[in-house]
Structures are given as structure tokens and as C-alpha cells.
Design an enzyme around this catalytic site. Structure first.
Site, PDB file in Angstrom:
ATOM      1  N   LYS A   1       0.534  -1.624  -0.564  1.00  0.00           N
ATOM      2  CA  LYS A   1      -0.131  -0.291  -0.229  1.00  0.00           C
ATOM      3  C   LYS A   1       0.826   1.166  -0.228  1.00  0.00           C
ATOM      4  CE  LYS A   1      -3.950  -2.964   2.470  1.00  0.00           C
ATOM      5  NZ  LYS A   1      -4.678  -2.534   3.124  1.00  0.00           N
TER       6      LYS A   1
ATOM      7  N   GLN B   1      -4.208  -1.017   9.646  1.00  0.00           N
ATOM      8  CA  GLN B   1      -3.946  -2.712   8.918  1.00  0.00           C
ATOM      9  C   GLN B   1      -4.830  -3.571  10.165  1.00  0.00           C
ATOM     10  OE1 GLN B   1      -3.734  -3.522   5.480  1.00  0.00           O
ATOM     11  NE2 GLN B   1      -4.180  -5.738   6.074  1.00  0.00           N
TER      12      GLN B   1
ATOM     13  N   ASP C   1     -10.854   3.302   3.922  1.00  0.00           N
ATOM     14  CA  ASP C   1     -11.402   1.393   3.773  1.00  0.00           C
ATOM     15  C   ASP C   1     -12.630   1.080   4.057  1.00  0.00           C
ATOM     16  OD1 ASP C   1      -9.100  -0.365   4.267  1.00  0.00           O
ATOM     17  OD2 ASP C   1      -8.367   0.010   5.422  1.00  0.00           O
TER      18      ASP C   1
END
Ligand code: GUN
Length: 292
Positions: A52, A96, A119
């Protein structure tokens, strides 16, 4: 049979974003900035986070990586999230997952400002998605919708069967496919661990999305001729076929299913690369005020 090439498509998206970011810079506008919080030492999480950050660098976004030891307290993590929420330079924030057991994941997700939740895991974004309002869409289903669109795959009026009802993939996927729109408007069946006779549904389906995490679960006999197959699985299985000692296997038995499919995503190189492209697209949308 057409391969839905996620690797190639994600590269195209990254090139487009690189160009658009250069245009922002040339116009003296703000450069998109993504913050990523990584807790602990999970190998897969470290790999994803590295990808990422690298992808951000490639397209010219700013990125901030905050790393914590496994033992970080929930409070310390929540304090950092609140600090980033109020940092005006940061457009997107992801934590994460998974997190260590002593940290309440839902509490962490809800602490993120929904306007920075690239997200798409915050209940505000999930709710807005259900209502068909502008929202951050979770990266994997968003990437799949983008693939269907870019390959002009017929979706409208089709029967789509989604296997798996996770918050991250199956559930939002079922909502997106059933939404109004040219590359949506499907009739959707959501199957899960309690569904009786899954094969009855997959055999009927025009489109099957498999997000179960069960290596090579879907086999040729379970689908009809001409089916569109989207494989979300990525499981490491041991092998002596290469030096690494493992290979990545999807939820679809590619050899048998691809013989009947009109379109199919490979693993690797299908859905996986599209998720990072989607995260970048969401960060760009956040920075340019296209959603909130
Ligand atoms: N863990 C596995 N997939 C994801 C994802 O898309 N976002 C975050 N934050 N964690 C994950």
C-alpha cells in the site's frame, strides 16, 4: 473465455492516478495523503501494508506509516487515530486488520473519522452504501466492480450468486451488484455457511463471486456454461513445485471452471491487485472532496 486481468487493470488505474496527481501538483493543489497504522508482526499484514505504501509512492501520494508493537494498548491506538482524524493534511486513514485480541476491532473502526475511512469499514460508510448514497466502498468489492465495468461484463438483469457474507467482501459485494446502475442491476443471492445446497445456486448463476477462503472450492461441475467467475480467495498452500515451498491458490478450481466461463479472474493477478488500486482511488476521492 476472457481473463479479467487485475494486474494489468490495476496498472492502468495507477497510471491514471499518477497523471491526475501530477495535475494536482501542477495546479498547486493538495497532494492526497494516506496514513496506515500497522500493529504487531503479522507477516501477511506487513506485506499488504508495504504494498500500500509503495503504491502511494508510485502514484505520487504522500503516505505516513505508524507502526506499533503487538503490546500497544487500545487507548494508545485510539489516541493516535484521534490525532490523525484532526490532522488536516491527512485524507485517508486505515488500520490494518487483524488486530491483537486485546484490542476491540469494532471500537477502532468506529474511532476513525468516517470522512477519512478509505477502507469503507465505518458503519456510516456501510450504511450509506446500503442506501445508495456516496460512500467509501471497501476496496475488494470496489475493485471487482471496476473490473466488471472496464471489461464491459454484462451484469444488468443477471443472476449473481455471492458466496460468503463477510463485512469486507461478500456483504458489500451483494449490495453493489444489486444497486441501480449499468454495471449493477443484478438479482443477487447471498450464500453462506448455513446455506443448504450451495451448488443449486451456483449452477443457476450467471455470475459467481467466491469469497470463502476455501482453496479450489468451486469446481467446473458447480457452474453453468458461460458463467462469469470472480475469485476472491488467496490462500497459501504448501507445494514442492517451486523453491519458495508455497503457492497462492484461489477459491476457484481454475482449470475446470475456466473451461465453462465466459469471463474469469485468475489467482494471483485477478482481484488482489485491484484492491490496492481501489484504496488509492478512495484516497484520491477523499483528497479531492468527491465524496464528503
Ligand atoms: N486486512 C485484510 N484486508 C484488509 C483491508 O482491506 N483493510 C484493512 N485495513 N485490513 C485488512
Amino acid at each position: 473465455m476472457i481473463i479479467l486481468d487485475g494486474k494489468k487493470t490495476s496498472k492502468e488505474i495507477k497510471e491514471e492516478l499518477k497523471q491526475k496527481t501530477a495535475e494536482l501538483v501542477a495546479a498547486g493543489k493538495k497532494v492526497p495523503h494516506l496514513a496506515v497504522i500497522l500493529v504487531g508482526d503479522n507477516g501477511a499484514s506487513k506485506t499488504y501494508v508495504n504494498s500500500k505504501i509503495k503504491a502511494c509512492e508510485y502514484v505520487g501520494f504522500k503516505s505516513t506509516l505508524v507502526k506499533y508493537d503487538e503490546s500497544v494498548s487500545e487507548q494508545e491506538l485510539l489516541d493516535k487515530i484521534r490525532e490523525i482524524n484532526s490532522d488536516e493534511d491527512i485524507d485517508g486513514l486505515i488500520v490494518q486488520l487483524p488486530l491483537p485480541k486485546h484490542i476491540d476491532e469494532q471500537k477502532v473502526i468506529e474511532a476513525i473519522d468516517y470522512k477519512k475511512d478509505v477502507d469503507g469499514f465505518h458503519p456510516v460508510n456501510a450504511g450509506r452504501l446500503v442506501l445508495g448514497l456516496p460512500a467509501f466502498v471497501p476496496a475488494t468489492p470496489m475493485g471487482i466492480m471496476e473490473l466488471l465495468k472496464r471489461y464491459n461484463v454484462p451484469v444488468r438483469g443477471k443472476h449473481a450468486v455471492v458466496l460468503g457474507r463477510s463485512h469486507i467482501v461478500g456483504r458489500p459485494m451483494s449490495i453493489l451488484l444489486g444497486q441501480k446502475g449499468e454495471f449493477a442491476d443484478a438479482t443477487v443471492t447471498l450464500c453462506h455457511s448455513r446455506t443448504h445446497d450451495i451448488e443449486k445456486f451456483t449452477k443457476e448463476a450467471d455470475i459467481v463471486v467466491v469469497a470463502l477462503g476455501k482453496p479450489e472450492y468451486l469446481i467446473g461441475e458447480m457452474v453453468k456454461e458461460g458463467v462469469v467467475v470472480i475469485d476472491v480467495g488467496i490462500t497459501r498452500v504448501e507445494t514442492d513445485e517451486n523453491e519458495k515451498g508455497y503457492k497462492i491458490v484461489g477459491d476457484v478450481h481454475f482449470d475446470s471452471v475456466s473451461k465453462k466461463a465466459s469471463y474469469i479472474t485468475p489467482v494471483p493477478g485477478g482481484v488482489g491487485p485491484m484492491t490496492i488500486a481501489s484504496l488509492l482511488m478512495n484516497t484520491y476521492l477523499s483528497a479531492t472532496g468527491k465524496i464528503y
